[in-house]
Design a protein around this motif. Structure first.
Motif, PDB file in Angstrom:
ATOM      1  N   VAL A  37     -23.127  58.673 -25.481  1.00 13.83           N
ATOM      2  CA  VAL A  37     -23.416  57.636 -24.495  1.00 13.83           C
ATOM      3  C   VAL A  37     -23.222  58.274 -23.123  1.00 13.83           C
ATOM      4  O   VAL A  37     -22.289  59.055 -22.935  1.00 13.83           O
ATOM      5  CB  VAL A  37     -22.461  56.434 -24.664  1.00 13.83           C
ATOM      6  N   GLN A  39     -23.394  57.904 -18.606  1.00 16.26           N
ATOM      7  CA  GLN A  39     -23.258  56.996 -17.473  1.00 16.26           C
ATOM      8  C   GLN A  39     -23.569  57.757 -16.191  1.00 16.26           C
ATOM      9  O   GLN A  39     -22.804  58.637 -15.786  1.00 16.26           O
ATOM     10  CB  GLN A  39     -21.845  56.404 -17.420  1.00 16.26           C
ATOM     11  N   LYS A  43     -23.634  53.827 -12.111  1.00 11.60           N
ATOM     12  CA  LYS A  43     -24.507  53.015 -12.959  1.00 11.60           C
ATOM     13  C   LYS A  43     -23.791  52.583 -14.233  1.00 11.60           C
ATOM     14  O   LYS A  43     -22.620  52.883 -14.447  1.00 11.60           O
ATOM     15  CB  LYS A  43     -25.769  53.818 -13.323  1.00 11.60           C
ATOM     16  N   GLY A  44     -24.529  51.872 -15.083  1.00 11.44           N
ATOM     17  CA  GLY A  44     -23.975  51.379 -16.325  1.00 11.44           C
ATOM     18  C   GLY A  44     -24.056  52.390 -17.457  1.00 11.44           C
ATOM     19  O   GLY A  44     -24.533  53.521 -17.278  1.00 11.44           O
ATOM     20  N   LEU A  45     -23.595  51.955 -18.615  1.00 14.59           N
ATOM     21  CA  LEU A  45     -23.622  52.807 -19.796  1.00 14.59           C
ATOM     22  C   LEU A  45     -25.024  52.824 -20.401  1.00 14.59           C
ATOM     23  O   LEU A  45     -25.728  51.820 -20.384  1.00 14.59           O
ATOM     24  CB  LEU A  45     -22.625  52.282 -20.832  1.00 14.59           C
ATOM     25  N   TRP A  47     -26.950  54.257 -23.991  1.00 15.32           N
ATOM     26  CA  TRP A  47     -26.908  54.921 -25.291  1.00 15.32           C
ATOM     27  C   TRP A  47     -27.904  56.074 -25.299  1.00 15.32           C
ATOM     28  O   TRP A  47     -29.039  55.923 -24.845  1.00 15.32           O
ATOM     29  CB  TRP A  47     -27.234  53.931 -26.395  1.00 15.32           C
ATOM     30  N   HIS A  60     -32.559  59.035 -31.310  1.00 15.39           N
ATOM     31  CA  HIS A  60     -32.433  59.328 -29.891  1.00 15.39           C
ATOM     32  C   HIS A  60     -33.123  58.237 -29.087  1.00 15.39           C
ATOM     33  O   HIS A  60     -34.116  57.646 -29.524  1.00 15.39           O
ATOM     34  CB  HIS A  60     -33.069  60.681 -29.572  1.00 15.39           C
ATOM     35  N   TYR A  95     -20.325  60.790 -22.768  1.00  8.03           N
ATOM     36  CA  TYR A  95     -19.218  60.451 -23.663  1.00  8.03           C
ATOM     37  C   TYR A  95     -19.673  60.593 -25.113  1.00  8.03           C
ATOM     38  O   TYR A  95     -20.800  60.203 -25.460  1.00  8.03           O
ATOM     39  CB  TYR A  95     -18.784  59.010 -23.477  1.00  8.03           C
ATOM     40  N   TYR A 102     -20.274  50.377 -34.080  1.00  9.72           N
ATOM     41  CA  TYR A 102     -19.653  50.111 -32.788  1.00  9.72           C
ATOM     42  C   TYR A 102     -18.929  51.382 -32.406  1.00  9.72           C
ATOM     43  O   TYR A 102     -18.909  52.346 -33.172  1.00  9.72           O
ATOM     44  CB  TYR A 102     -18.695  48.921 -32.843  1.00  9.72           C
ATOM     45  N   TYR A 103     -18.347  51.406 -31.206  1.00 10.40           N
ATOM     46  CA  TYR A 103     -17.681  52.617 -30.731  1.00 10.40           C
ATOM     47  C   TYR A 103     -16.189  52.339 -30.694  1.00 10.40           C
ATOM     48  O   TYR A 103     -15.720  51.653 -29.785  1.00 10.40           O
ATOM     49  CB  TYR A 103     -18.201  52.996 -29.337  1.00 10.40           C
ATOM     50  N   TRP A 106     -13.467  56.595 -27.821  1.00 11.68           N
ATOM     51  CA  TRP A 106     -14.293  57.299 -26.846  1.00 11.68           C
ATOM     52  C   TRP A 106     -13.567  58.563 -26.390  1.00 11.68           C
ATOM     53  O   TRP A 106     -12.344  58.581 -26.280  1.00 11.68           O
ATOM     54  CB  TRP A 106     -14.544  56.429 -25.619  1.00 11.68           C
ATOM     55  N   GLY A 107     -14.336  59.577 -26.057  1.00 14.82           N
ATOM     56  CA  GLY A 107     -13.758  60.719 -25.379  1.00 14.82           C
ATOM     57  C   GLY A 107     -13.582  60.408 -23.900  1.00 14.82           C
ATOM     58  O   GLY A 107     -13.913  59.311 -23.442  1.00 14.82           O
ATOM     59  N   GLN A 108     -13.087  61.393 -23.166  1.00 16.41           N
ATOM     60  CA  GLN A 108     -12.859  61.184 -21.731  1.00 16.41           C
ATOM     61  C   GLN A 108     -14.112  61.479 -20.916  1.00 16.41           C
ATOM     62  O   GLN A 108     -14.169  61.151 -19.729  1.00 16.41           O
ATOM     63  CB  GLN A 108     -11.692  62.063 -21.247  1.00 16.41           C
TER      64      GLN A 108
END
Lengths: 116, 110
Positions: A37, A39, A43-45, A47, A60, A95, A102-103, A106-108
């Motif tokens: 994912v 960003q 802006k927003g997230l 996929w 993809h 990320y 679902y997620y 999450w990584g950093q």
């Protein structure tokens, strides 16, 4: 504990390639689907891609189809995103996220900047 | 092209209740879309709140709840607190391995 650590981000020129990695620990990596994912700044997230637990199915988003490829190495507990033909609009924090429907972790994130 | 809709912004008073929604540009959201909700503050990775419509993620307080309201997925925050001020994102599974995020809702608590 469950942990995802992304790496491989950096500054790259338009048209070049980059490969991101996501090292997983604390769970049985080979049992879970995984996502990327992103960003863009401010802006927003969005996929980007999904891979099944065994790597047999890959999906993809239209915005990266044909340029990016998700893959995994279950022997190394690592998820990858190969990014080719990068564009300025691919600039974002990327990320990785665990699970299929679902997620749950999450990584950093790792920052990719595409700029000339 | 499927567009997932969210309110761009919302405001709630401390202690109040707010319901954020997640809809589709065409059609109704159902449990088959596996709606999930994420909270994000600037500079931080998202935090998972709700998945599979109404299941709270581990450690999420019960003042966060998910549901289907009419033709949309909904996230309700009961007894809003100052640290609930964040951006909230929903994501829907639209089939064939494809997921779509909403544009996010910026929640202000004041």
């Amino acid at each position: 504990q469950v942990q995802l650590v992304e790496s491989g981000g950096g500054v790259v020129q338009p048209g070049r390639s980059l490969r991101l990695s996501c090292a997983a620990s604390g769970f049985t990596f080979s049992n879970y689907g995984m996502h990327w994912v992103r960003q863009a700044p401010g802006k927003g997230l969005e996929w980007v891609a999904l891979i099944s637990y065994d790597g047999s199915n890959k999906y993809h988003s239209d915005s990266v189809k044909g340029r990016f490829t998700i893959s995994r190495d279950n022997s190394k507990n690592t998820l990858y995103l190969q990014m080719n033909s990068l564009r300025v609009e691919d600039t974002a924090v990327y990320y990785c996220a665990k699970n299929y429907y679902y997620y749950d972790t999450w990584g950093q994130g790792t920052l990719v900047t595409v700029s000339s | 092209q499927t567009v997932v809709t969210q309110e761009p912004s919302f405001s709630v008073s401390p202690g109040g209740t707010v319901t954020l929604t997640c809809g589709l540009s065409s059609g109704s959201v159902s449990t088959s879309y596996y709606p999930s909700w994420y909270q994000q503050t600037p500079g931080q990775a998202p935090r998972t709140l709700i998945y599979s419509t109404n299941t709270r993620s581990s450690g999420v307080p019960d003042r966060f709840s998910g549901s289907i309201l009419g033709n949309k997925a909904a996230l309700t925050i009961t007894g809003a607190q100052a640290d609930d001020e964040s951006n909230y994102y929903c994501v829907l599974y639209i089939g064939s391995g494809i997921w779509v995020f909403g544009g996010g809702t910026k929640l202000t608590v004041l």
